[in-house]
Design an enzyme around this catalytic site. Structure first.
Site, short mmCIF file in Angstrom:
data_model
loop_
_atom_site.label_atom_id
_atom_site.label_comp_id
_atom_site.label_asym_id
_atom_site.label_seq_id
_atom_site.Cartn_x
_atom_site.Cartn_y
_atom_site.Cartn_z
N CYS A 8 4.93 4.52 12.18
CA CYS A 8 4.74 5.55 11.15
C CYS A 8 4.19 6.85 11.70
CB CYS A 8 3.81 5.03 10.05
SG CYS A 8 4.48 3.66 9.11
N GLU B 100 3.72 6.13 1.47
CA GLU B 100 3.76 7.06 2.60
C GLU B 100 5.22 7.15 2.99
OE1 GLU B 100 4.87 8.05 6.15
OE2 GLU B 100 4.17 6.00 6.41
#
Length: 230
Positions: free
Chosen positions: A100, A63
C-alpha cells in the site's frame, strides 16, 4: 473460491472472486456492523455504496488508490544519492509493487544530479526480476495501465525490466514527465497497482507545492531533505 488457512489463532477462511461480488455480499450481510478496505478506488467505492445502501447503513473505512508521493530535494540528492536510489528501488518493487505504501510518484528538480540519479534508478529497475502478482486480473490491469501511460503525450518510459521470459510475470517500469504535463492530466496522479513509478521533473521547488496541492488525499507522503538545505 474459498481457501482455509490455519493460523495461530485458529482456522480462517479466505474468499476470492474476480470482481466485487464477494466483498459486496459481505458488506450487505445483516450480521456485519462495519467494514474496512484497502485497494483500488473502484473496488472501495463499490463497497462504500453497498454499506450506505443498507436498510441500516454501517461505518465503512477505505484506503483507495494512493500514489504515496515522494519529494526529493536537491540537497538530499547531493548528500545521499546512492542510498536514496537503492531505497526507492526497493520500495518500488517490494512485493511486485503491491504494498500500500509503494511510491507511485516521485518529484524532483531538474539538474545534472537528477539526471545521474535517474540513470542509476533506471539501471536498478531494468535489472529487476519479473514477478507474479496476486491475481491474473491484477496482472492484466497493470500491463494495460503501463501501456496507456507510455502512450500519453509528454510521458517517457525511462526503464523497463528486461526479464520477461514468463508471460505470467510482470516487469518493473519507470516513467518520467514534466510538471506542467503532470498538472494538466488527472490520469497521471492515479495509482497503477504494481512495480512502477512516475518521476515528475520540476523546474524548481515551487513546483513541489503546486504538485502537492494537485494531488488528492494520500495514505503516505515522503520528503527527502537536509537540515538547512534546499
Amino acid at each position: 473460491a474459498v481457501k482455509e488457512c490455519a493460523l495461530p489463532g485458529g482456522v480462517f477462511s479466505l474468499l476470492f472472486d474476480a470482481g466485487h461480488s464477494v466483498g459486496v455480499a459481505l458488506v450487505e450481510h445483516p450480521l456485519i456492523r462495519a467494514g474496512a478496505f484497502t485497494g483500488s478506488q473502484q473496488g472501495g467505492l463499490a463497497l462504500l455504496r453497498a454499506a450506505q445502501a443498507r436498510p441500516q447503513p454501517i461505518p465503512f473505512f477505505a484506503e483507495m488508490g494512493s500514489v504515496n508521493p515522494v519529494f526529493l530535494f536537491p540537497a538530499a540528492l547531493a548528500a545521499r544519492s546512492e542510498s536514496i536510489a537503492v531505497g526507492l528501488h526497493a520500495s518500488l518493487t517490494l512485493g511486485v509493487g503491491q504494498f500500500c505504501t509503494q511510491p507511485g510518484v516521485i518529484f524532483m528538480v531538474r539538474g545534472e544530479r537528477t539526471d545521474a540519479f535517474l540513470q542509476r534508478l533506471a539501471t536498478l529497475v531494468a535489472a529487476t526480476p519479473a514477478g507474479t502478482m496476486l491475481t491474473k486480473g491484477m496482472q492484466i490491469a497493470y500491463e494495460h495501465a503501463c501501456v496507456a501511460r507510455s502512450a500519453l503525450s509528454g510521458v517517457k518510459e525511462l526503464a523497463r525490466a528486461t526479464d520477461q521470459t514468463d508471460p505470467a510475470r510482470v516487469p518493473a517500469a519507470l516513467f518520467t514527465v514534466d510538471a506542467e504535463t503532470f498538472l494538466a492530466s488527472s490520469e497521471l496522479s492515479e495509482e497503477i497497482f504494481g512495480p512502477t513509478s512516475l518521476v515528475v521533473l520540476c523546474q524548481g521547488l515551487e513546483d513541489f507545492a503546486r504538485c502537492a496541492r494537485h494531488l488528492p488525499g494520500q495514505l503516505t507522503a515522503t520528503v527527502h531533505a537536509e537540515s538547512g538545505g534546499r
